[in-house]
Motif scaffolding. Structure first.
Motif, PDB file in Angstrom:
ATOM      1  N   TRP A 171       0.681  -1.230  -0.089  1.00 51.12           N
ATOM      2  CA  TRP A 171       0.117   0.136  -0.077  1.00 51.12           C
ATOM      3  C   TRP A 171       0.678   1.321  -0.053  1.00 51.12           C
ATOM      4  N   GLN A 194      -5.503   3.124 -11.308  1.00 52.36           N
ATOM      5  CA  GLN A 194      -6.695   2.117 -11.120  1.00 52.36           C
ATOM      6  C   GLN A 194      -6.213   0.683 -10.853  1.00 52.36           C
ATOM      7  N   TYR A 196      -3.164   0.301  -9.264  1.00 48.21           N
ATOM      8  CA  TYR A 196      -2.722   0.453  -8.179  1.00 48.21           C
ATOM      9  C   TYR A 196      -3.564   0.226  -7.027  1.00 48.21           C
ATOM     10  N   SER A 197      -4.590   0.601  -7.180  1.00 50.68           N
ATOM     11  CA  SER A 197      -5.903   0.638  -6.353  1.00 50.68           C
ATOM     12  C   SER A 197      -5.969  -0.613  -5.774  1.00 50.68           C
ATOM     13  N   GLY A 248      -7.433   7.078   0.903  1.00 47.93           N
ATOM     14  CA  GLY A 248      -7.164   6.255  -0.304  1.00 47.93           C
ATOM     15  C   GLY A 248      -8.741   6.201  -0.894  1.00 47.93           C
ATOM     16  N   ASN A 251      -8.958   9.089  -3.497  1.00 50.44           N
ATOM     17  CA  ASN A 251      -7.913   8.417  -4.337  1.00 50.44           C
ATOM     18  C   ASN A 251      -9.042   7.742  -5.542  1.00 50.44           C
ATOM     19  N   TYR A 252      -9.392   6.649  -4.788  1.00 50.06           N
ATOM     20  CA  TYR A 252     -10.345   5.577  -5.595  1.00 50.06           C
ATOM     21  C   TYR A 252     -11.411   6.238  -6.467  1.00 50.06           C
ATOM     22  N   HIS A 256     -11.690   6.042 -10.639  1.00 49.42           N
ATOM     23  CA  HIS A 256     -12.700   5.182 -11.184  1.00 49.42           C
ATOM     24  C   HIS A 256     -13.964   5.921 -11.444  1.00 49.42           C
TER      25      HIS A 256
END
Length: 551
Positions: A171, A194, A196-197, A248, A251-252, A256
């Motif tokens: 992470w 994406q 890396y998520s 996080g 970021n997601y 997305h």
């Protein structure tokens, strides 16, 4: 040698934190290179693919060199400290388990660096070699951790340690690579983010699994969380983990969306920078945990909830200082000197507790002196926070001079933080630096002077460029330093009550540093939030200092 032993606890925590950060980035960048960059290179334009490989390779090399240096220095420091406290020669210590494991760790990192050195995309054998050596580094560190010393539940704790560190690598360790990769063309940056998520989600799962093992093996009950230093620091890690999960999730959401929004990549970079900053603070707490006994080993010396509520019930701040001559140090200095000389003449040190340092006597006047210091420091920090809020409105030109208040705080800390030492006490400056708390206080004073001068110059328009970031970096450094703060532990309950007062200060300092960084870096919509958030954190720090008590 005695001076080295006195500073060993603080130095070992700092070096361990540096080693944890470097190793986490090393393992994470290897995972990023092999599991993300190589598969995605086939889906990207050749230019972006080559740049992505170059980013991962450079990060592996830089973090590997840093990890190699930190591991060597930490091993050397432990070796010298151990030799100084035992009656056996250095040659006999070369067969100690921690020396062998440190050697294995260093050898694995050297071979890993050699594999990463050639340019170009790694072939399959090279990729497997990189992953295998990263696993060997993780294995060496796991078997050199405190879990190996446990007689019960050792297998579970070793597995938890490996899962915890692997999760941090998946992470947090790959974030520097991700941050650099977001400078590629938008389509490539989007697909990298994406993918890396998924790695980050795996990392979160591994961390949670490892944390469950630590809970059962090292903590075990809610009373241990607030009643011991280990438990409260673990709770601080949990709070920062929640902050990381919030970032996080943001970021997601940005990565997305069906349709990317203007400025989304810039906001994503700011969130990742905040993740990296908080991640460093988390690893600093993890390093500090190595200097305190697990909560499970302290069933009888825990702070009760009643003691906590009694200590932290608000009272009017102490605004008058006791006389320096009434402190315990001036009254007992001659006796302490005589006892110290007798002990030194009688025998070498037989045992050493990291972070213990020199334990001075204390009386009610010493407590009053310390509370006075904290309360006046709180007033000054509170004034800074309120002035910074006024400055944020743009309607009070005089408020832009708020950094000057910090110069007064620095002078106040330098003079009064250690009354037994220079300039007020009889202990000279160099001799006083044997105590890790004195060292931390002097470093804190220098940090305050540095960021006060630089920030004031920025506010006046005298300095531009990267000097703008001195203030947020100093706040982050102060928060991390406070998370690694150590105290003499002959009174475990008293040390824990002090720890409970320091941890929220450190967390607020880390958040304030991230907010000020974001204000300076933009984008505008995040800068507006940061402009109000970091002064609010300073106000919170000031209020906590005003409520500080030691009895």
């Amino acid at each position: 040698m005695e001076q080295l032993l006195d500073l060993y606890g603080f130095a070992s925590v700092v070096l361990h934190a540096a080693e944890l950060v470097a190793r986490t980035v090393l393992l994470g960048s290897v995972v990023f290179w092999v599991l993300l960059a190589v598969p995605l290179a086939r889906l990207m334009p050749p230019g972006d693919a080559d740049r992505l490989h170059a980013i991962a390779r450079r990060t592996v090399l830089a973090s590997g060199i840093a990890s190699l240096a930190a591991t060597f220095l930490l091993g050397l420091l432990s070796f010298v400290a151990l030799e100084a406290t035992l009656d056996i020669g250095a040659r006999a210590l070369l067969g100690a388990d921690f020396i062998l494991l440190t050697g294995l760790d260093l050898l694995a990192m050297l071979v890993l660096l050699a594999l990463a050195l050639p340019r170009g995309r790694p072939a399959p054998n090279r990729r497997w070699g990189l992953l295998g050596l990263a696993a060997l580094v993780l294995l060496a560190v796991t078997f050199g951790s405190h879990a190996i010393a446990r007689t019960e539940g050792r297998a579970m704790l070793l597995a938890s340690t490996a899962l915890h560190q692997a999760g941090a690598a998946f992470w947090l360790g790959g974030l520097p690579c991700l941050l650099a990769a977001l400078r590629l063309t938008p389509p490539s940056a989007r697909i990298i983010g994406q993918r890396y998520s998924l790695l980050a989600a795996i990392g979160v799962g591994l961390i949670l699994l490892g944390s469950a093992g630590f809970w059962f093996g090292f903590i075990g009950s809610a009373g241990a969380v607030y009643g011991t230093a280990y438990g409260s620091m673990a709770a601080s890690k949990l709070i920062m983990l929640v902050l990381l999960l919030v970032l996080g999730a943001m970021n997601y959401r940005l990565l997305h969306r069906i349709a990317p929004t203007p400025g989304g990549t810039l906001r994503l970079r700011r969130f990742i920078e905040a993740e990296m900053s908080i991640g460093i603070a988390v690893l600093a707490v993890a390093a500090s945990l190595t200097s305190v006994p697990p909560a499970a080993d302290l069933p009888d010396d825990r702070v009760t909830w009643q003691e906590i509520t009694e200590r932290f019930t608000p009272e009017w701040p102490r605004l008058t200082s006791p006389d320096h001559a009434d402190l315990a140090i001036p009254a007992l200095q001659a006796q302490l000197d005589a006892e110290w000389q007798q002990r030194q003449a009688a025998q070498r040190p037989q045992a050493f507790t990291p972070g213990e340092g020199l334990l001075p006597p204390r009386n009610a006047t010493d407590i009053a002196w310390s509370e006075y210091n904290h309360h006046w420091a709180g007033i000054m920090v509170l004034l800074v926070g309120l002035a910074a809020l006024l400055d944020a409105t743009g309607r009070v030109p005089l408020a832009r001079h708020w950094p000057l208040v910090f110069l007064g705080l620095a002078a106040f800390l330098l003079i009064r933080s250690d009354p037994e030492a220079w300039p007020l006490g009889d202990i000279g400056l160099l001799d006083s630096l044997r105590d890790p708390e004195v060292v931390q206080h002097k470093i804190a004073s220098l940090l305050v002077v540095g960021f006060a001068v630089s920030e004031w110059s920025v506010r006046l328009g005298l300095l531009r460029g990267r000097v703008r970031f001195v203030f947020p970096l100093a706040m982050l450094a102060g928060g991390v330093l406070l998370l690694a703060h150590t105290h003499a532990i002959s009174n475990i309950k008293e040390a824990q009550l002090i720890e409970l007062s320091h941890l929220p200060l450190a967390l607020l300092a880390v958040v304030a540093g991230c907010a000020r960084w974001t204000e300076l870096r933009g984008p505008p919509e995040l800068a507006r939030i940061g402009r109000w958030l970091w002064p609010a954190c300073l106000i919170g720090i000031g209020l906590l200092l005003l409520l500080y008590r030691e009895a």
